[in-house]
Motif scaffolding. Structure first.
Motif, PDB file in Angstrom:
ATOM      1  N   ALA A  32      25.973   6.805 -41.050  1.00 27.83           N
ATOM      2  CA  ALA A  32      25.888   6.192 -42.372  1.00 27.83           C
ATOM      3  C   ALA A  32      27.238   6.208 -43.087  1.00 27.83           C
ATOM      4  N   GLN A  33      28.105   7.153 -42.749  1.00 27.11           N
ATOM      5  CA  GLN A  33      29.422   7.221 -43.376  1.00 27.11           C
ATOM      6  C   GLN A  33      30.433   6.270 -42.726  1.00 27.11           C
ATOM      7  N   GLY A  34      30.007   5.552 -41.702  1.00 20.94           N
ATOM      8  CA  GLY A  34      30.881   4.586 -41.052  1.00 20.94           C
ATOM      9  C   GLY A  34      31.187   4.961 -39.619  1.00 20.94           C
ATOM     10  N   PRO A  35      31.820   4.040 -38.905  1.00 22.48           N
ATOM     11  CA  PRO A  35      32.132   4.266 -37.495  1.00 22.48           C
ATOM     12  C   PRO A  35      33.320   5.207 -37.307  1.00 22.48           C
ATOM     13  N   HIS A  36      33.297   5.928 -36.203  1.00 22.64           N
ATOM     14  CA  HIS A  36      34.456   6.679 -35.724  1.00 22.64           C
ATOM     15  C   HIS A  36      34.701   6.181 -34.313  1.00 22.64           C
ATOM     16  N   LEU A  37      35.698   5.307 -34.171  1.00 22.27           N
ATOM     17  CA  LEU A  37      35.930   4.589 -32.918  1.00 22.27           C
ATOM     18  C   LEU A  37      37.333   4.834 -32.389  1.00 22.27           C
ATOM     19  N   HIS A  38      37.432   4.904 -31.069  1.00 26.42           N
ATOM     20  CA  HIS A  38      38.724   4.953 -30.396  1.00 26.42           C
ATOM     21  C   HIS A  38      38.752   3.806 -29.388  1.00 26.42           C
ATOM     22  N   MET A  39      39.961   3.251 -29.183  1.00 24.84           N
ATOM     23  CA  MET A  39      40.088   2.085 -28.320  1.00 24.84           C
ATOM     24  C   MET A  39      41.423   2.120 -27.595  1.00 24.84           C
ATOM     25  N   SER A  40      41.420   1.608 -26.360  1.00 22.24           N
ATOM     26  CA  SER A  40      42.678   1.342 -25.666  1.00 22.24           C
ATOM     27  C   SER A  40      42.754  -0.160 -25.416  1.00 22.24           C
ATOM     28  N   ILE A  41      43.964  -0.697 -25.582  1.00 20.44           N
ATOM     29  CA  ILE A  41      44.206  -2.131 -25.412  1.00 20.44           C
ATOM     30  C   ILE A  41      45.447  -2.321 -24.547  1.00 20.44           C
ATOM     31  N   SER A  42      45.548  -3.490 -23.941  1.00 23.84           N
ATOM     32  CA  SER A  42      46.777  -3.839 -23.219  1.00 23.84           C
ATOM     33  C   SER A  42      47.306  -5.147 -23.783  1.00 23.84           C
ATOM     34  N   ASP A  43      48.631  -5.262 -23.802  1.00 27.62           N
ATOM     35  CA  ASP A  43      49.253  -6.492 -24.298  1.00 27.62           C
ATOM     36  C   ASP A  43      49.469  -7.469 -23.153  1.00 27.62           C
ATOM     37  N   ALA A  44      50.112  -8.589 -23.437  1.00 30.14           N
ATOM     38  CA  ALA A  44      50.308  -9.651 -22.447  1.00 30.14           C
ATOM     39  C   ALA A  44      51.184  -9.213 -21.273  1.00 30.14           C
ATOM     40  N   ASP A  45      51.915  -8.107 -21.433  1.00 28.40           N
ATOM     41  CA  ASP A  45      52.747  -7.570 -20.349  1.00 28.40           C
ATOM     42  C   ASP A  45      52.107  -6.371 -19.668  1.00 28.40           C
ATOM     43  N   GLY A  46      50.868  -6.053 -20.053  1.00 25.77           N
ATOM     44  CA  GLY A  46      50.153  -4.956 -19.433  1.00 25.77           C
ATOM     45  C   GLY A  46      50.443  -3.585 -20.022  1.00 25.77           C
ATOM     46  N   ARG A  47      51.231  -3.517 -21.079  1.00 22.76           N
ATOM     47  CA  ARG A  47      51.484  -2.230 -21.736  1.00 22.76           C
ATOM     48  C   ARG A  47      50.226  -1.789 -22.477  1.00 22.76           C
ATOM     49  N   VAL A  48      49.903  -0.513 -22.367  1.00 24.83           N
ATOM     50  CA  VAL A  48      48.673   0.012 -22.953  1.00 24.83           C
ATOM     51  C   VAL A  48      48.980   0.854 -24.181  1.00 24.83           C
ATOM     52  N   SER A  49      48.174   0.642 -25.225  1.00 25.37           N
ATOM     53  CA  SER A  49      48.218   1.441 -26.449  1.00 25.37           C
ATOM     54  C   SER A  49      46.805   1.862 -26.773  1.00 25.37           C
ATOM     55  N   GLY A  50      46.687   2.932 -27.518  1.00 25.95           N
ATOM     56  CA  GLY A  50      45.355   3.355 -27.901  1.00 25.95           C
ATOM     57  C   GLY A  50      45.389   4.236 -29.123  1.00 25.95           C
ATOM     58  N   GLY A  51      44.239   4.350 -29.763  1.00 26.94           N
ATOM     59  CA  GLY A  51      44.144   5.198 -30.929  1.00 26.94           C
ATOM     60  C   GLY A  51      42.833   4.990 -31.657  1.00 26.94           C
ATOM     61  N   HIS A  52      42.815   5.492 -32.882  1.00 28.19           N
ATOM     62  CA  HIS A  52      41.661   5.404 -33.775  1.00 28.19           C
ATOM     63  C   HIS A  52      41.580   3.992 -34.355  1.00 28.19           C
ATOM     64  N   VAL A  53      40.413   3.355 -34.263  1.00 23.70           N
ATOM     65  CA  VAL A  53      40.215   1.981 -34.725  1.00 23.70           C
ATOM     66  C   VAL A  53      39.990   1.972 -36.239  1.00 23.70           C
ATOM     67  N   THR A  54      40.781   1.169 -36.945  1.00 30.45           N
ATOM     68  CA  THR A  54      40.572   0.974 -38.374  1.00 30.45           C
ATOM     69  C   THR A  54      40.141  -0.474 -38.619  1.00 30.45           C
ATOM     70  N   ALA A  55      39.726  -0.768 -39.838  1.00 30.28           N
ATOM     71  CA  ALA A  55      39.369  -2.146 -40.186  1.00 30.28           C
ATOM     72  C   ALA A  55      40.578  -3.043 -39.966  1.00 30.28           C
ATOM     73  N   GLY A  56      40.324  -4.275 -39.622  1.00 38.05           N
ATOM     74  CA  GLY A  56      41.401  -5.241 -39.426  1.00 38.05           C
ATOM     75  C   GLY A  56      41.670  -5.594 -37.982  1.00 38.05           C
ATOM     76  N   CYS A  57      40.892  -5.046 -37.030  1.00 40.64           N
ATOM     77  CA  CYS A  57      40.990  -5.449 -35.627  1.00 40.64           C
ATOM     78  C   CYS A  57      40.238  -6.771 -35.496  1.00 40.64           C
ATOM     79  N   ILE A  58      40.974  -7.840 -35.232  1.00 38.58           N
ATOM     80  CA  ILE A  58      40.386  -9.186 -35.253  1.00 38.58           C
ATOM     81  C   ILE A  58      40.181  -9.703 -33.831  1.00 38.58           C
ATOM     82  N   VAL A  59      38.944 -10.100 -33.547  1.00 40.91           N
ATOM     83  CA  VAL A  59      38.581 -10.623 -32.226  1.00 40.91           C
ATOM     84  C   VAL A  59      39.312 -11.932 -31.972  1.00 40.91           C
ATOM     85  N   ARG A  60      39.914 -12.045 -30.776  1.00 46.16           N
ATOM     86  CA  ARG A  60      40.625 -13.268 -30.385  1.00 46.16           C
ATOM     87  C   ARG A  60      39.661 -14.268 -29.744  1.00 46.16           C
ATOM     88  N   THR A  61      38.979 -13.884 -28.655  1.00 44.88           N
ATOM     89  CA  THR A  61      38.034 -14.812 -28.019  1.00 44.88           C
ATOM     90  C   THR A  61      36.606 -14.275 -28.031  1.00 44.88           C
TER      91      THR A  61
END
Length: 131
Positions: A70-99
């Motif tokens: 009820a207090q909101g999500p606690h999310l972690h995510m890893s992503i890769s960019d167009a060159d395959g570099r990986v980043s990750g961390g705590h997800v905040t508002a503002g992550c916008i879906v591309r497709t």
């Protein structure tokens, strides 16, 4: 345990959409089992940092997991960019879906999650109660 799958569309805010889907089901505890998809904007707060980093580009969601309360999500995510570099961390508002984003959530009807101050960590941490 009951599961549901959520598919998000281009332009959706990942964190806000997950929170809305959780709230709409009237649940008191849930866990994101996995998520895949793509983002055009990623807002990730790295360990030990106070503010989120804003990343813009074409990103693939490699992993997405976390708890929903009820207090909101606690999310972690890893992503890769167009060159395959990986980043990750705590997800905040503002992550916008591309497709798309495809997310599997487990509702836990026998539990209630809250976030309460923990003197040992100084943060609002997960408290699990049986219902």
């Amino acid at each position: 345990m009951h599961t549901f799958t959520l598919r998000l569309s281009p332009g959706d805010d990942l964190r806000l959409s997950l929170d809305r889907a959780f709230q709409a089901r009237g649940a008191s505890a849930a866990f994101v089992l996995q998520g895949i998809g793509s983002l055009s904007v990623a807002m990730l707060r790295y360990a030990g940092r106070d503010a989120a980093a804003e990343l813009r580009g074409d990103f693939e969601i490699l992993t997405l997991a976390g708890s929903l309360s009820a207090q909101g999500p606690h999310l972690h995510m890893s992503i890769s960019d167009a060159d395959g570099r990986v980043s990750g961390g705590h997800v905040t508002a503002g992550c916008i879906v591309r497709t798309t984003a495809e997310i599997v959530v487990a509702l836990l009807p026998d539990e209630r999650y809250t976030r309460e101050h923990d003197a040992a960590t100084g943060f609002a941490e997960l408290v699990i109660r049986r219902t």
